[in-house]
Design a protein around this motif. Sequence first.
Motif, PDB file in Angstrom:
ATOM      1  N   ASP A 112       0.871  -1.169   0.000  1.00 48.85           N
ATOM      2  CA  ASP A 112       0.000   0.000   0.000  1.00 48.85           C
ATOM      3  C   ASP A 112       0.910   1.222   0.000  1.00 48.85           C
ATOM      4  O   ASP A 112       2.112   1.096  -0.233  1.00 48.85           O
ATOM      5  CB  ASP A 112      -0.905  -0.052   1.241  1.00 48.85           C
ATOM      6  CG  ASP A 112      -2.227   0.638   0.984  1.00 48.85           C
ATOM      7  OD1 ASP A 112      -2.220   1.686   0.323  1.00 48.85           O
ATOM      8  OD2 ASP A 112      -3.254   0.132   1.453  1.00 48.85           O
ATOM      9  N   ARG A 113       0.372   2.369   0.291  1.00 52.07           N
ATOM     10  CA  ARG A 113       1.230   3.573   0.338  1.00 52.07           C
ATOM     11  C   ARG A 113       2.189   3.486   1.497  1.00 52.07           C
ATOM     12  O   ARG A 113       1.779   3.230   2.622  1.00 52.07           O
ATOM     13  CB  ARG A 113       0.351   4.796   0.543  1.00 52.07           C
ATOM     14  CG  ARG A 113      -0.118   5.392  -0.736  1.00 52.07           C
ATOM     15  CD  ARG A 113      -0.988   6.544  -0.418  1.00 52.07           C
ATOM     16  NE  ARG A 113      -0.179   7.646   0.073  1.00 52.07           N
ATOM     17  CZ  ARG A 113      -0.010   8.759  -0.624  1.00 52.07           C
ATOM     18  NH1 ARG A 113      -0.587   8.889  -1.790  1.00 52.07           N
ATOM     19  NH2 ARG A 113       0.708   9.729  -0.141  1.00 52.07           N
ATOM     20  N   ALA A 125      -0.287  -3.239   8.840  1.00 48.74           N
ATOM     21  CA  ALA A 125      -1.570  -3.250   8.133  1.00 48.74           C
ATOM     22  C   ALA A 125      -1.782  -1.991   7.305  1.00 48.74           C
ATOM     23  O   ALA A 125      -2.518  -1.999   6.320  1.00 48.74           O
ATOM     24  CB  ALA A 125      -2.714  -3.431   9.138  1.00 48.74           C
ATOM     25  N   ASP A 126      -1.125  -0.885   7.664  1.00 50.67           N
ATOM     26  CA  ASP A 126      -1.204   0.325   6.839  1.00 50.67           C
ATOM     27  C   ASP A 126      -0.339   0.200   5.591  1.00 50.67           C
ATOM     28  O   ASP A 126      -0.656   0.759   4.554  1.00 50.67           O
ATOM     29  CB  ASP A 126      -0.706   1.552   7.624  1.00 50.67           C
ATOM     30  CG  ASP A 126      -1.722   2.002   8.656  1.00 50.67           C
ATOM     31  OD1 ASP A 126      -2.908   1.632   8.511  1.00 50.67           O
ATOM     32  OD2 ASP A 126      -1.330   2.699   9.601  1.00 50.67           O
ATOM     33  N   VAL A 128       0.622  -2.642   4.074  1.00 53.10           N
ATOM     34  CA  VAL A 128       0.373  -3.818   3.232  1.00 53.10           C
ATOM     35  C   VAL A 128      -1.128  -4.001   3.041  1.00 53.10           C
ATOM     36  O   VAL A 128      -1.887  -4.060   3.998  1.00 53.10           O
ATOM     37  CB  VAL A 128       1.008  -5.068   3.884  1.00 53.10           C
ATOM     38  CG1 VAL A 128       0.595  -6.338   3.171  1.00 53.10           C
ATOM     39  CG2 VAL A 128       2.522  -4.930   3.879  1.00 53.10           C
ATOM     40  N   ARG A 129      -1.536  -4.090   1.784  1.00 58.78           N
ATOM     41  CA  ARG A 129      -2.960  -4.192   1.453  1.00 58.78           C
ATOM     42  C   ARG A 129      -3.448  -5.633   1.544  1.00 58.78           C
ATOM     43  O   ARG A 129      -4.601  -5.886   1.889  1.00 58.78           O
ATOM     44  CB  ARG A 129      -3.111  -3.702   0.020  1.00 58.78           C
ATOM     45  CG  ARG A 129      -4.366  -2.980  -0.288  1.00 58.78           C
ATOM     46  CD  ARG A 129      -4.345  -2.484  -1.729  1.00 58.78           C
ATOM     47  NE  ARG A 129      -3.615  -1.243  -1.866  1.00 58.78           N
ATOM     48  CZ  ARG A 129      -3.204  -0.749  -3.047  1.00 58.78           C
ATOM     49  NH1 ARG A 129      -3.433  -1.411  -4.169  1.00 58.78           N
ATOM     50  NH2 ARG A 129      -2.568   0.397  -3.102  1.00 58.78           N
ATOM     51  N   ALA A 130      -2.582  -6.571   1.170  1.00 56.91           N
ATOM     52  CA  ALA A 130      -3.009  -7.970   1.112  1.00 56.91           C
ATOM     53  C   ALA A 130      -1.783  -8.875   1.162  1.00 56.91           C
ATOM     54  O   ALA A 130      -0.661  -8.427   0.890  1.00 56.91           O
ATOM     55  CB  ALA A 130      -3.790  -8.214  -0.177  1.00 56.91           C
ATOM     56  N   TRP A 167      -4.786 -13.247  -3.338  1.00 62.30           N
ATOM     57  CA  TRP A 167      -4.542 -12.302  -2.233  1.00 62.30           C
ATOM     58  C   TRP A 167      -5.619 -12.443  -1.161  1.00 62.30           C
ATOM     59  O   TRP A 167      -6.799 -12.618  -1.489  1.00 62.30           O
ATOM     60  CB  TRP A 167      -4.554 -10.861  -2.746  1.00 62.30           C
ATOM     61  CG  TRP A 167      -3.448 -10.520  -3.692  1.00 62.30           C
ATOM     62  CD1 TRP A 167      -3.555 -10.289  -5.037  1.00 62.30           C
ATOM     63  CD2 TRP A 167      -2.056 -10.358  -3.379  1.00 62.30           C
ATOM     64  NE1 TRP A 167      -2.317  -9.997  -5.569  1.00 62.30           N
ATOM     65  CE2 TRP A 167      -1.382 -10.035  -4.575  1.00 62.30           C
ATOM     66  CE3 TRP A 167      -1.313 -10.471  -2.195  1.00 62.30           C
ATOM     67  CZ2 TRP A 167      -0.003  -9.808  -4.624  1.00 62.30           C
ATOM     68  CZ3 TRP A 167       0.061 -10.245  -2.248  1.00 62.30           C
ATOM     69  CH2 TRP A 167       0.695  -9.920  -3.449  1.00 62.30           C
ATOM     70  N   PRO A 169      -6.927 -10.575   2.768  1.00 61.04           N
ATOM     71  CA  PRO A 169      -6.671  -9.472   3.693  1.00 61.04           C
ATOM     72  C   PRO A 169      -5.596  -9.896   4.699  1.00 61.04           C
ATOM     73  O   PRO A 169      -5.447 -11.087   4.978  1.00 61.04           O
ATOM     74  CB  PRO A 169      -8.011  -9.272   4.398  1.00 61.04           C
ATOM     75  CG  PRO A 169      -9.009 -10.048   3.617  1.00 61.04           C
ATOM     76  CD  PRO A 169      -8.289 -11.082   2.831  1.00 61.04           C
ATOM     77  N   GLU A 220       3.716   1.868  -3.856  1.00 58.71           N
ATOM     78  CA  GLU A 220       2.342   1.378  -3.779  1.00 58.71           C
ATOM     79  C   GLU A 220       2.065   0.485  -4.997  1.00 58.71           C
ATOM     80  O   GLU A 220       2.449   0.822  -6.120  1.00 58.71           O
ATOM     81  CB  GLU A 220       1.399   2.588  -3.798  1.00 58.71           C
ATOM     82  CG  GLU A 220      -0.052   2.233  -3.667  1.00 58.71           C
ATOM     83  CD  GLU A 220      -0.931   3.484  -3.598  1.00 58.71           C
ATOM     84  OE1 GLU A 220      -0.413   4.621  -3.669  1.00 58.71           O
ATOM     85  OE2 GLU A 220      -2.151   3.293  -3.481  1.00 58.71           O
TER      86      GLU A 220
END
Length: 257
Positions: A112-113, A125-126, A128-130, A167, A169, A220
């Motif tokens: 993720d960002r 968790a912020d 990494v999206r999956a 993928w 969560p 990202e």
Amino acid sequence: MIGPDIAGIAEKLGAAADSATAIPQLAAETGLDVDAAYAVQTALLQRRLDRGERLVGLKMGLTSKAKMAQVGVGEVIWGRLTDVMRVPDGGTVDLGAFIHPRVEPEVAFLLDRLPEPGEPLGSFADAVRAVAPAIELIDSRYANFTFSLPDVIADNTSAAAFVVGAWSPVPDGLDNLGVLLEIDGRVAQVGSTAAILGDPRRALDEGIRLAGRHGVRLREGWVFLAGAATAAVPLRPGAHVRAVVEKLGTASLRATA
Ligand code: OOG
Ligand code: MG
């Protein structure tokens, strides 16, 4: 003193990969140290980008003791993944494209960002999206799959191909999930995600830190391979390979006969 010929070494390694022909190690002879080896890796990546490949992620190497012991190198390393290396889940790889391929079970993160340089990394968790089970196909360009630390870094950490499963969560715990590598339905390697730096989430911290030293920022949408949980296994003609990670599912590939 004149330093090692970065472009020339990258050309040799790139040609070895393109022609699936092993070459002798070159770090000792050319005086390649770790920093120069990452410069070779960058030149090798540029060679791929110049022919239209896209950079899609980063891989960690030697994040488990099993892997360090197998290749006799005791440092965590990182390399680059391009779109051409990605094989669809369940897809077939052409064995003719490789020298002496091996497969290993991994865990992949979809990034993720990430914070700007200097900003603290928020929670996993912020960042990494999956997460997904994965197989990495490694293929050292050096004869006998034998190398020193700068040699393997220059060779883009043996990266050759990878498969990412479905993928999911991010689960609550990633630090002790069972991992299997199956070949033709038989268990070839057994391990745990705990083998990856005690917790594969640590591989991301290490990736950010180590790549950052060479001016590389994770992006990202990138795929991040945390490193193998077990030793790698030779990929034989016709083999069906499956990685199973508890709670995450499976990733698979088949080799041409
Ligand atoms: C070096 C690459 C290691 C891993 O997951 O540990 C690696 C090699 O074993 O050739 O990809
Ligand atoms: Mg690997």
